[in-house]
Enzyme design. Sequence first.
Site, PDB file in Angstrom:
ATOM      1  N   CYS A 113      21.105  14.757 -28.300  1.00 28.51           N
ATOM      2  CA  CYS A 113      19.922  13.984 -28.295  1.00 28.51           C
ATOM      3  C   CYS A 113      19.182  14.213 -29.782  1.00 28.51           C
ATOM      4  O   CYS A 113      19.572  15.110 -30.286  1.00 28.51           O
ATOM      5  CB  CYS A 113      18.687  14.756 -27.337  1.00 28.51           C
ATOM      6  SG  CYS A 113      17.020  14.264 -27.475  1.00 28.51           S
ATOM      7  N   THR A 114      18.979  13.199 -30.214  1.00 28.97           N
ATOM      8  CA  THR A 114      18.468  13.078 -31.651  1.00 28.97           C
ATOM      9  C   THR A 114      17.326  13.888 -31.847  1.00 28.97           C
ATOM     10  O   THR A 114      17.105  14.516 -32.932  1.00 28.97           O
ATOM     11  CB  THR A 114      18.182  11.560 -32.166  1.00 28.97           C
ATOM     12  OG1 THR A 114      19.169  10.770 -31.801  1.00 28.97           O
ATOM     13  CG2 THR A 114      17.544  11.483 -33.566  1.00 28.97           C
TER      14      THR A 114
END
Length: 117
Positions: A13-14
Amino acid sequence: MSDQITVYEKPTCTKCREMDRYLRESNIDFTQVNYYLEPLSEKQLRELIRKMGINPRDLLRTSETIYRELELRNKELSDDEVISLMVKHPDLMQRPIVERGDRAVLGRPVENVKELL
């Protein structure tokens, strides 16, 4: 308050990677929990939600495919049902969740974690 900081995340996840970078650059020790490999129990998730001071529905990721597939937007669900769904389908949870002692915050935006430091 315990000094131990725990980040519940999905490593790809960014926003989770941003949190990782922020804490490392700030020289803050923390533990990472990939809740896809180490799933949260209903009890653990309920406790994190309590520590964040939010309603379970506030933690839902409404942009996820599973959210649409389950038609959650149009369903009246109890808090217990929402928590059970998030445990069963971790993609439904917003992330990262950062916990320290008796408090927790949603780490998006990353600046939210400053109130725990």
